[in-house]
Design an enzyme around this catalytic site. Sequence first.
Site: not given
Ligand code: PLP
Length: 401
Positions: A225, A261-262, A298, A327
């Site tokens: 996150g 992730g992000r 997004r 479309c």
């Molecule tokens: C989506 C998710 C992440 C990664 O989130 P980011 O915002 O991309 O860092 C990590 N843990 C869980 C459980 C998730 O669902």
Amino acid sequence: MINFKELAKKYGTPLYLYDFNHIQDRFLELKEAFKGKKSLVCYAVKANSNLSIIKHLSTLEAGADCVSIGEVKRALLCGIPKYKIIFSGVGKRDDEISEALKEDILMINLESEGELDRVEAIAKQMQTKARISIRVNPNIDPKTHPYISTGLSHNKFGVDIEVAKRMYIRAKNSENLDPIGVHFHIGSQLTELEPIIESSQIVSDLVRSLKALKIDIKFFDIGGGIGIRYSHENTIDVKSYVDGIFSTLKGLDVTVVCEPGRFIVGNSGFFLTKVLYEKTNGDKRFVIVDGAMNDLIRPSLYKAHHDIKLLSDELNHSKADIVGPVCESGDFFAKNIDFPKTTHDDLIVVHSAGAYGSSMASNYNTRGKVAEVGVLNGEDFLIRKRDSFEDMIKNELECLG
Ligand SMILES: *Cc1c(COP(=O)(O)O)cnc(C)c1O
């Protein structure tokens, strides 16, 4: 510096480009912040699940946070050791659970009592003991977009603290469950530290109360996150993030797991698209490009902002929507932005498209998924071929009854 024009010419558009050096720097920055502390950084595969990206992170000793057995298989295929793989997600099928147990990954993260029943039953059938963690809902407002907030009671994710406690006690008394972890993930694109630390405090108190019940939690999973800068957002300093988390863990001997992730891939990615036409409807100006919502959803899905730049020196600006050929009125990359005058074949770069871009792509409108290219130390290499028409139809059957 990445030469967008040259790469667009070489690989065609639409195209995803990723700066592998940036991915590496981000991962190592986080690793560095954890230095000297018991930790495991598990890349959230769903952010960008391209094999080359996972593999690159695997060589840097990343673990993987997966939300389907498919992602677990990707991680294993890319050489991530099974003891660094976590399987999360709010709805796992029986076959996914049994396969995860067979692969003997680090732990399965449970998100409901029903899931605890299933994992226990399947582990029993397989005569094994499932290592589990439980995702708890600290009920803290993450102060992010409601679509990507996940830690509140009204979200589908996780369980309340009291339910979690009950589940831990059940797990401890089960011959087929080994409760080793606790997990929380309050949302994505977090730009403030305080809600994370507050959540960590709540969850660490739970771990202390479990300790009193002789349930020994070894993995303290703080989820992912960490937000990134798409335009002018505040960002979290990772050193303060790590220190803040550890300040809530006094007296506990746990390995902190995080699941970015992000943060790892978001800013590394660029989406390249070409102008097809300009048109005006009334006094509304549209720039129509060859990329679309099926490639990068997004903006449509979250009203997310991406910086969008035209690669030419044109100075004649006016308001425009940047839209794709799909479309749907929701098919846009930006609305009502100041944008220079364009002509056919002008190249447009959509920034910060590395996370939840290609991994969320679809074949809607029978548009092929685009090619993806990595750049490492100035060298470019194809990491995904563009879909051909045959690729798109290969699993379909012509049954005429
Ligand atoms: C989506 C998710 C992440 C990664 O989130 P980011 O915002 O991309 O860092 C990590 N843990 C869980 C459980 C998730 O669902």
